[in-house]
Scaffold this motif. Structure first.
Motif, short mmCIF file in Angstrom:
data_model
loop_
_atom_site.label_atom_id
_atom_site.label_comp_id
_atom_site.label_asym_id
_atom_site.label_seq_id
_atom_site.Cartn_x
_atom_site.Cartn_y
_atom_site.Cartn_z
N ALA A 267 1.01 -1.18 -0.05
CA ALA A 267 0.00 0.09 0.02
C ALA A 267 0.78 1.18 -0.06
N LEU A 268 1.87 1.24 0.74
CA LEU A 268 2.65 2.34 0.69
C LEU A 268 3.35 2.61 -0.71
N ASP A 269 4.04 1.46 -1.05
CA ASP A 269 4.56 1.67 -2.56
C ASP A 269 3.44 2.26 -3.25
N GLU A 272 3.23 5.95 -2.47
CA GLU A 272 4.51 6.79 -2.32
C GLU A 272 5.32 6.70 -3.67
N GLY A 273 4.94 5.74 -4.44
CA GLY A 273 5.78 5.57 -5.50
C GLY A 273 7.13 4.67 -5.47
N LEU A 326 7.46 8.28 5.90
CA LEU A 326 6.85 6.92 5.58
C LEU A 326 5.89 6.35 6.59
N ARG A 327 6.55 6.19 7.69
CA ARG A 327 5.64 5.73 8.77
C ARG A 327 4.43 6.33 9.01
N ALA A 333 -2.22 5.72 3.23
CA ALA A 333 -1.75 4.81 2.14
C ALA A 333 -2.71 3.49 2.35
N VAL A 334 -2.92 3.17 3.65
CA VAL A 334 -3.69 1.89 3.68
C VAL A 334 -5.30 2.38 3.61
N PHE A 335 -5.62 3.45 4.22
CA PHE A 335 -7.26 3.69 4.20
C PHE A 335 -7.46 4.08 2.67
N ALA A 336 -6.81 4.88 1.81
CA ALA A 336 -6.96 4.97 0.53
C ALA A 336 -8.45 5.47 0.39
#
Lengths: 462, 462
Positions: A267-269, A272-273, A326-327, A333-336
């Protein structure tokens, strides 16, 4: 239903009690202050009034009205509970302390701060830093949650692994009781061994025993030296957890030990790309407050020992800020933009990996994508389950997954609330987590402080 | 007085309840276990029995007998209270847990230990160190006080300034209630935010709410690096206290900051054959857990800034042991075989020097030699008053001096018990320290857990 007083009579009396704050009765405000997004809906009905108290006298006045008309009072601070701990319901008074947001005192000489409940955590920290000190507890809600709410829930955070949770940083409180008296408990001394520790009884009591009006907290000195941060990738969560357990007892005294699982990394990827997920299934972000060579060497040695790859340890301020971001970006990122529930169990350290594995199994078995991250350094696991925005009701399968997780947590000797408290979402579990005897004692304590059951009913205590 | 049962009937029933431990009724044992040297005498009469419990079942059996015959139970651990917190009185059961002294578990993987109450503090620490960890709370009674007693009194120590008091290191408890049920509160997770914090309610409750049968504590990792210690002499206590307050917020995170006044230094000189008193009127012994140059420099800088003379900072193990011994020898040096009372107030840091000055004034005004030392780093002051061995009763002037000190402590925002608890010696001060409302709440909590007032009556709660 026959009632001795009309709503208007009740509200007139209420308004006469509130001199320094404000009473709201419009539907828009009542709706906005009654329902936590994702966690509750309007099926519980609308509160009778939303009060922003401006003073202790206002709070005492609201309690007077509550006693007179037998009205439930829902204490609310910045309304950031993740367990629906401060949602209104039909006919209740929602009593907010967010307007009481003065930093009364920052004392370098005593290493303490005295604040009103509505002071935002991050604002207190910022004010303390201007005096060369800091306020240690750093919940994810730091930029918007209030110290009053932090105390009510015993909020934790990333730095709990080193500096303890809110509980460990509170020295004294002023509290308005259900009967209207304001009591002062604890104090501003760093050591105390006099009476029963009522301060700690109120920390984590979620507004069910009284309403916090003033808080004295410890401030910590900023450690000498600059921080070191790092990131490392592991083959799996078991290896990461083994590394964490060993770091925990290695003497490096980390101030952050954050674990992210493969779903979270992916999800982070996306957000954040980045391309972390190509590397590994388990990511560890860590921080220590210093750059002592022996400490940094020990961290490197332990990463190596547990098979970490792509270890990056950095003293560069910009790179460190990137890792912190990032953290922090993990949640959006997860909730989106979807509906979500983030859970919060804390495990004995040795049960961190088994618990994370179990959560993945549950996800596979129930065909749910569960994102697992957490403050690994103190065994605190945050699994997040998301579902489409359009689906307003929490899917049954999500509830089922949570029930499996909670049972497993208790089987493994953990607690189903590490730092988010109980609220409305978990009090059905009191018996299972605490046992019948302790649950009964909780009710007796509740009855002692709030015999009319006016304060935050149906939360924490069922 | 007519009684429904004879002592022999009561004792027969009691003996039938105690299977794993032992019941003593001989006068010699009863006398030895009933009266704290210096603090109490036989005017309160002899206990009916002294029981060394061997198991939880024994404790439950003693409570059964206590309820049946309405007999007071005085929980006792290693009987090292400095506030007469565990003295027997006429017709009571003294219930000792000192035989329950098993270290149930030391878990490196979870960073916790599980112990029975009778385990001696130093023994737990030694066992933890064998696993590369340590047990942080280090009261002066470390070589002989039990963890059960430490928990009951929320014992502190020299390292509290860095690692917190007993309270901050307890995660969970098992407790036998007055009604005989054994409850389990808290747990072995490092984060907990579920129920009301009953664990912390029992920490410091001095055996008045229940009898602790098992304790789960955090173990700390031994910090990387070797310690640095030092000693410095100041012109007066005000300058020393100013230095301490600044060290406290400087970011060096001391693990020891001990102050000794001129009377104490003179007593030490007499005891050790040293000549410190020629140098100064205020002595500071300090320690940090590392040898980071910035930290050591900061310490030197602050000593200099506050006019310290003869500063000696050392990394030599032998010299450090000498300094530790010096601090430990303080008590026998001051007591010098005389009768004594050592007091224990904790002040806001900025009130440390005013309090110490006030104590000296009192000494001069009442023509008493008062030795003042303390854990300066957390504002904890220990004034000691001695009187001749022959004079068995505490002199009236000593009591008067203590009363002055207690009033001043409260005036300055301190607590009259920093780490020794309340016991029989201070519960007359409940109203003054806590206020009437909080004192009343204490009584309500006591009544909730112990409605027959069987557990340690006339202590803590009056």
């Amino acid at each position: 239903m026959f009632r001795a007083f009309s709503d208007e009579q009740i509200l007139d009396f209420l308004r006469a009690q509130v001199r320094d704050g404000q009473v709201f009765t419009d539907t828009k405000t009542l709706k906005a202050q009654s329902f936590s997004p994702h966690l509750s809906d309007d099926s519980s009905g609308l509160a009778l009034a939303y009060i922003e108290a401006g003073s202790t006298a206002d709070i005492q006045g609201v309690m007077k009205a509550a006693r007179k008309f037998h009205i439930s009072v829902i204490p609310q601070d910045q309304f950031t509970s993740t367990v629906a701990g401060a949602d209104g319901f039909e006919g209740s008074f929602i009593l907010s302390t967010k307007r009481m947001n003065q930093i009364v005192e920052i004392s370098r000489a005593d290493s303490v701060a005295v604040v009103q409940p509505g002071v935002v955590n991050g604002d207190l920290d910022e004010a303390a830093r201007k005096e060369g000190l800091f306020y240690a507890p750093d919940p994810g809600s730091k930029p918007f949650s209030g110290i009053g709410g932090n105390v009510a829930t015993n909020a934790g955070g990333m730095s709990t692994v080193k500096y303890g949770a809110t509980r460990d940083n509170v020295l004294g409180l002023k509290v308005v009781l259900a009967d209207g008296r304001e009591i002062k408990i604890g104090g501003r001394t760093l050591k105390q061994a006099f009476g029963y520790d009522l301060t700690q009884l109120f920390v984590g009591s979620e507004g069910t025993l009284g309403i916090i009006t003033e808080i004295t907290v410890k401030l910590m000195p900023i450690p000498i030296g600059e921080p070191t941060m790092g990131v490392a990738f592991f083959d799996n969560m078991t290896k990461l957890a083994e590394a964490v357990a060993e770091i925990r007892i290695s003497g490096v005294y980390p101030t952050m030990l954050e674990a992210l699982d493969s779903n979270t990394i992916t999800a982070l990827d996306r957000y954040e790309g980045t391309h972390f997920s190509e590397n590994s299934d388990a990511m560890l972000i860590f921080k220590v407050d210093n750059r002592i060579p022996e400490v940094v060497n020990k961290l490197e040695e332990l990463m190596d020992k547990h098979g970490a790859a792509n270890v990056k340890i950095t003293t560069d301020t910009k790179e460190q800020a990137g890792l912190e971001k990032l953290r922090r970006d993990m949640l959006p990122a997860v909730f989106a933009g979807q509906n979500h529930i983030m859970e919060d169990m804390a495990m004995p350290l040795s049960k961190l990996a088994p618990m994370m594995d179990y959560i993945h199994d549950i996800g596979e078995r129930l065909n749910l994508k569960i994102y697992v991250a957490g403050h690994a350094g103190d065994g605190n696991v945050h699994p997040t389950i998301v579902w489409p925005k359009e689906q307003t009701e929490t899917p049954q399968v999500v509830i089922e997954a949570l029930q499996f997780m909670f049972h497993k947590t208790l089987d493994l000797g953990g607690t189903i609330s590490g730092e988010h408290a109980v609220g409305m979402l978990k009090n059905q579990w009191n018996n299972e987590e605490l046992g019948e005897d302790v649950d009964q004692i909780q009710h007796q304590i509740k009855a002692l402080f709030d015999p009319m059951n006016l304060l935050n009913p149906k939360r924490k205590i069922n």
